[in-house]
Write an enzyme that holds these catalytic residues in place. Structure first.
Site, PDB file in Angstrom:
ATOM      1  N   ARG A 173       0.715  -1.334  -0.093  1.00 50.44           N
ATOM      2  CA  ARG A 173      -0.160   0.139  -0.016  1.00 50.44           C
ATOM      3  C   ARG A 173       0.940   1.400   0.100  1.00 50.44           C
ATOM      4  NH1 ARG A 173      -2.876  -3.976  -0.610  1.00 50.44           N
ATOM      5  NH2 ARG A 173      -4.942  -3.886   0.192  1.00 50.44           N
ATOM      6  N   SER A 246     -10.960  -0.202   3.179  1.00 49.27           N
ATOM      7  CA  SER A 246     -10.134  -0.290   4.341  1.00 49.27           C
ATOM      8  C   SER A 246      -9.626   0.883   5.031  1.00 49.27           C
ATOM      9  CB  SER A 246      -8.668  -1.301   4.163  1.00 49.27           C
ATOM     10  OG  SER A 246      -9.299  -2.756   3.856  1.00 49.27           O
ATOM     11  N   GLU A 342      -5.002   4.021   6.342  1.00 48.07           N
ATOM     12  CA  GLU A 342      -4.782   3.573   4.449  1.00 48.07           C
ATOM     13  C   GLU A 342      -4.764   4.810   3.679  1.00 48.07           C
ATOM     14  OE1 GLU A 342      -6.157   1.713   1.315  1.00 48.07           O
ATOM     15  OE2 GLU A 342      -5.981  -0.107   2.465  1.00 48.07           O
TER      16      GLU A 342
HETATM   17  N1  EPU Z   1     -11.298 -10.062  10.268  1.00 47.58           N
HETATM   18  C1  EPU Z   1     -11.780  -9.731  11.837  1.00 47.58           C
HETATM   19  N2  EPU Z   1     -12.793  -9.005  11.754  1.00 47.58           N
HETATM   20  C2  EPU Z   1     -13.466  -8.603  10.587  1.00 47.58           C
HETATM   21  C3  EPU Z   1     -12.834  -8.793   9.607  1.00 47.58           C
HETATM   22  C4  EPU Z   1     -11.689  -9.588   9.265  1.00 47.58           C
HETATM   23  O1  EPU Z   1     -11.193 -10.335  12.595  1.00 47.58           O
HETATM   24  O2  EPU Z   1     -14.408  -7.687  11.007  1.00 47.58           O
HETATM   25  C5  EPU Z   1     -10.156 -11.156  10.577  1.00 47.58           C
HETATM   26  C6  EPU Z   1     -10.478 -12.227   9.968  1.00 47.58           C
HETATM   27  O3  EPU Z   1      -9.573 -13.210  10.643  1.00 47.58           O
HETATM   28  C7  EPU Z   1      -9.803 -12.514   8.328  1.00 47.58           C
HETATM   29  C8  EPU Z   1      -8.780 -11.337   8.392  1.00 47.58           C
HETATM   30  O4  EPU Z   1      -9.050 -10.436   9.517  1.00 47.58           O
HETATM   31  O5  EPU Z   1      -9.381 -13.713   8.132  1.00 47.58           O
HETATM   32  C9  EPU Z   1      -8.488 -10.943   7.339  1.00 47.58           C
HETATM   33  O6  EPU Z   1      -9.660 -10.353   6.524  1.00 47.58           O
HETATM   34  P1  EPU Z   1      -9.646  -9.893   5.136  1.00 47.58           P
HETATM   35  O7  EPU Z   1      -9.681 -11.271   4.355  1.00 47.58           O
HETATM   36  O8  EPU Z   1     -11.124  -9.079   4.837  1.00 47.58           O
HETATM   37  O9  EPU Z   1      -8.638  -9.006   4.719  1.00 47.58           O
HETATM   38  P2  EPU Z   1      -8.259  -7.722   5.602  1.00 47.58           P
HETATM   39  O10 EPU Z   1      -6.880  -7.886   5.709  1.00 47.58           O
HETATM   40  O11 EPU Z   1      -9.048  -7.229   6.553  1.00 47.58           O
HETATM   41  C10 EPU Z   1      -7.245  -6.674   3.048  1.00 47.58           C
HETATM   42  C11 EPU Z   1      -7.009  -5.616   2.361  1.00 47.58           C
HETATM   43  C12 EPU Z   1      -8.319  -5.376   1.912  1.00 47.58           C
HETATM   44  C13 EPU Z   1      -8.350  -6.436   0.775  1.00 47.58           C
HETATM   45  C14 EPU Z   1      -8.541  -7.675   1.429  1.00 47.58           C
HETATM   46  C15 EPU Z   1      -8.649  -8.942   0.698  1.00 47.58           C
HETATM   47  C16 EPU Z   1      -5.664  -3.769   3.704  1.00 47.58           C
HETATM   48  C17 EPU Z   1      -5.684  -2.620   4.383  1.00 47.58           C
HETATM   49  N3  EPU Z   1      -6.796  -4.477   3.281  1.00 47.58           N
HETATM   50  O12 EPU Z   1      -8.304  -6.636   4.112  1.00 47.58           O
HETATM   51  O13 EPU Z   1      -8.155  -4.237   0.777  1.00 47.58           O
HETATM   52  O14 EPU Z   1      -9.495  -6.565  -0.229  1.00 47.58           O
HETATM   53  O15 EPU Z   1      -7.402  -8.002   2.206  1.00 47.58           O
HETATM   54  O16 EPU Z   1      -7.361  -9.395  -0.129  1.00 47.58           O
HETATM   55  O17 EPU Z   1      -4.576  -4.262   3.216  1.00 47.58           O
HETATM   56  C18 EPU Z   1      -8.647  -1.966   0.858  1.00 47.58           C
HETATM   57  O18 EPU Z   1      -7.274  -1.736   0.687  1.00 47.58           O
HETATM   58  O19 EPU Z   1      -9.288  -0.791   0.684  1.00 47.58           O
HETATM   59  C19 EPU Z   1      -9.208  -3.143   1.022  1.00 47.58           C
HETATM   60  C20 EPU Z   1     -10.582  -3.444   1.000  1.00 47.58           C
END
Ligand code: EPU
Length: 349
Positions: A173, A246, A342
């Site tokens: 990012r 995010s 972010e």
């Molecule tokens: N989780 C929670 N609570 C929640 C949501 C998620 O505990 O409310 C935990 C779960 O354990 C889950 C883990 O967080 O397994 C990861 O969640 P998710 O797969 O939704 O991914 P993220 O790390 O929260 C990142 C990116 C997203 C991208 C997703 C999928 C960043 C800051 N965010 O989110 O990107 O779509 O992975 O690849 O890197 C963005 O940058 O705007 C964005 C949406």
């Protein structure tokens, strides 16, 4: 009061312009001057106006990665340039795309033409010009690997600059454009897209979704469809509720800190990186701190995904920023981990 729009040929100017419909958090901020740019060649002329030269500059795509914490006392350039040009086809295609094109439209077009690579990045809000700035990523893919070069106006050297992938210094990012804020105005991105490549199916949920779809020999468009299903289920739709995706980056911490945290919180979600450090799930930290679904007036943390800051209706940018700071302080007090926003935060006091 909003004054008349003045057409300058290639761009239009508006004074004291509302930005309410130009940011996906739907914050009712204003700009001293708004320039709607339709022809990138006019950028030097626009930037040379004394009123523009002497005040801060903010370049806007769709405003989907932005928190306007207050009014903007300067010039906002809304990138409205269009155009997709295949410069060279074959096993790998070189495609130049104007900064103002919508990212998701370009992804869908590329898949329709039979180019692979961008399938995991479908449905990300924003414009093509914004994509390299924060190196958008999702489901195990980052845009950086498909960027051949970025064309930008260098406001320091007063010339067009073509930066190849290495010069863009992409990271999680992050890029040169984020680290030297204000220096470059991205006008076009050149992509190198393969006709075939190894699909990325390892991110949690993708294989399960493909199985549900009955796609046992997945093609890029199947993966795109799986990602659409996952995103629609998990992330609030900015067309329905104001948000900027995010709001917090996943913090990168030392292995020793992960171990110490895991002792106390066995459920901790962390992904080890190649350099020995680990990326922590910010969503997990926020949810474990009891902040998911939190609401102060109309500013809130989504109850669907803990990373997403939402505007339930009439929240101001200052109220949203106050809530974000409350989340940062609570996670710091609870876990000793510093969260970083972010999106670009502008006008914070
Ligand atoms: N989780 C929670 N609570 C929640 C949501 C998620 O505990 O409310 C935990 C779960 O354990 C889950 C883990 O967080 O397994 C990861 O969640 P998710 O797969 O939704 O991914 P993220 O790390 O929260 C990142 C990116 C997203 C991208 C997703 C999928 C960043 C800051 N965010 O989110 O990107 O779509 O992975 O690849 O890197 C963005 O940058 O705007 C964005 C949406």
């Amino acid at each position: 009061m909003q004054l008349e729009r003045t057409d300058m040929g290639g761009y239009s100017l508006l004074e004291n312009a509302s930005l309410a419909t130009r940011n996906t958090l739907r914050v009712p901020a204003r700009a001293r001057l708004l320039a709607e740019l339709r022809d990138a060649a006019k950028l030097p002329e626009l930037l040379n106006f004394p009123a523009v030269r002497q005040s801060p500059l903010l370049v806007l795509g769709e405003g989907s990665n932005l928190l306007l914490a207050g009014d903007f006392d300067g010039t906002v350039i809304a990138m409205e340039t269009r155009g997709v040009q295949v410069e060279q086809d074959g096993e790998t295609a070189r495609i130049a795309v104007a900064a103002g094109e919508r990212w998701d439209d370009f992804v869908r077009w590329s898949l329709g033409q039979g180019y692979a690579g961008l399938e995991n990045l479908i449905l990300i809000p924003g414009t093509v010009g914004a994509a390299p700035i924060q190196n958008i990523g999702a489901y195990g893919t980052e845009v950086a690997e498909f960027v051949e070069s970025v064309e930008a106006w260098d406001t320091r050297e007063h010339r067009v600059a073509t930066l190849d992938r290495a010069a863009c210094a992409f990271a999680y990012r992050d890029s040169l454009f984020k680290r030297e804020p204000g220096r470059y105005v991205v006008t076009a991105v050149r992509f190198a897209l393969p006709r075939t490549h190894a699909l990325r199916l390892d991110y949690a949920g993708i294989r399960e979704e493909l199985a549900r779809m009955g796609a046992d020999k997945p093609a890029p468009f199947h993966v795109a469809e799986a990602v659409v299903h996952l995103r629609t289920r998990k992330l609030p739709d900015p067309a329905v509720i104001g948000n900027a995706g995010s709001f917090f980056k996943n913090p990168i911490v030392e292995a020793a800190q992960v171990e110490a945290l895991r002792q106390q919180h066995p459920q901790l979600v962390a992904w080890p990186g190649a350099d020995g450090r680990s990326k922590l799930s910010a969503a997990w930290l926020i949810e474990a701190a009891g902040l998911k679904g939190l609401r102060e007036g109309d500013a809130g943390i989504s109850n669907r995904h803990a990373l997403v800051l939402v505007n339930h209706g009439r929240a101001s940018g200052a109220e949203l920023w106050a809530l974000a700071q409350q989340v940062i302080a609570t996670v710091q007090a609870r876990f000793g981990v510093q969260l970083e926003p972010e999106p670009l935060v502008v006008g914070a006091r």
